[in-house]
Design a protein around this motif. Structure first.
Motif: not given
Length: 268
Positions: A161, A163, A179, A181
């Motif tokens: 992840r 962010t 975010t 992923s």
């Protein structure tokens, strides 16, 4: 995201995917100059270079609530920085269920704009919560929150992840947290990166773009802190664990993240 930002992101993707652009040393904008690095090539059992790193103190935040100066939570081994979360069997007077390791460069190294790359791997255990990230050297006047998560992993899902936390998203809750992923084998070595300019932030894995965050053109959003990144940031590397009811850790296990190297560049 504005239409022109989307188009710009896909143009960047095409550039970074091109075999004619060596991402690590030179891009279409000119050459990168290395301004900070640590290869962690110290003797086994050493603490990281104190001229570059400090141990992060304990604080109420989830990632810092069990931080410890124990040599068992941060040390050099095989040319890697090892950060661990370990069962607390050495400090019976300490109420922490585990002891966790974290280092940072605050007041020792910070920079504004450039590129960061960090090579790391972590173990796949429920409750795992490691990170390589950045925070402002100064929170500003007026206060403006900011955070770059170059890499985070939660538990054993094998997802990396990345962010961007702005003041507008993290404090005012007026913007969805950005975010991004990606399913990767986080238990194997990968290079996670961030390229930061006055106009955008580009996140990468193994030299290839994964996501783009652009500076808004709307005055109200800027006043609310959508882009509070025009100031020096410092580096943080840590191994933590989750909490009960969120990524619950096994406090009898050892959690470990290894950092092979970290490098920071700026344009010449």
């Amino acid at each position: 995201m504005k239409k022109y930002n989307i188009l710009f992101f896909f143009l960047l993707l095409l550039v970074l995917e091109s075999d004619t652009v060596p991402v690590a040393g030179q891009t279409s904008g000119g050459r990168w100059k290395l301004i900070f690095s640590d290869e962690f090539n110290l003797p086994d059992g050493s603490q990281p270079d104190s001229a570059k790193w400090s141990r992060s103190r304990r604080a109420p935040s989830i990632w810092a609530r069990w931080n410890s100066d124990s040599p068992g939570t941060v040390f050099i081994k095989d040319g890697h920085l090892v950060c661990r979360a370990i069962p607390n069997r050495e400090a019976p007077a300490d109420t922490a269920a585990m002891l966790t390791g974290a280092v940072n460069t605050k007041n020792k190294f910070a920079f504004q704009y450039g590129k960061v790359e960090v090579r790391l791997k972590t173990n796949l255990l429920e409750g795992n919560f490691p990170a390589a990230w950045m925070r402002p050297q100064s929170d500003g006047t007026p206060y403006r929150y900011g955070e770059f998560d170059i890499f985070e992993a939660f538990g054993a899902d094998g997802i990396a992840r990345q962010t961007i936390h702005s003041h507008r998203s993290a404090i005012l809750k007026k913007q969805k947290i950005s975010t991004f992923s990606k399913k990767v084998s986080v238990g194997k070595w990968h290079v996670y990166g961030l390229e930061w300019t006055p106009e955008y932030i580009l996140l990468t894995i193994d030299g290839r773009a994964t996501s783009y965050y652009g500076k808004s053109t709307e005055l109200l959003q800027l006043e609310e802190g959508q882009w509070g990144f025009d100031r020096p940031f410092f580096l943080i590397l840590n191994q933590s664990v989750g909490t009960k009811n969120w990524n619950t850790p096994n406090t009898n296990r050892v959690y470990e993240t290894r950092f092979d190297w970290i490098r920071v560049y700026q344009r010449q």
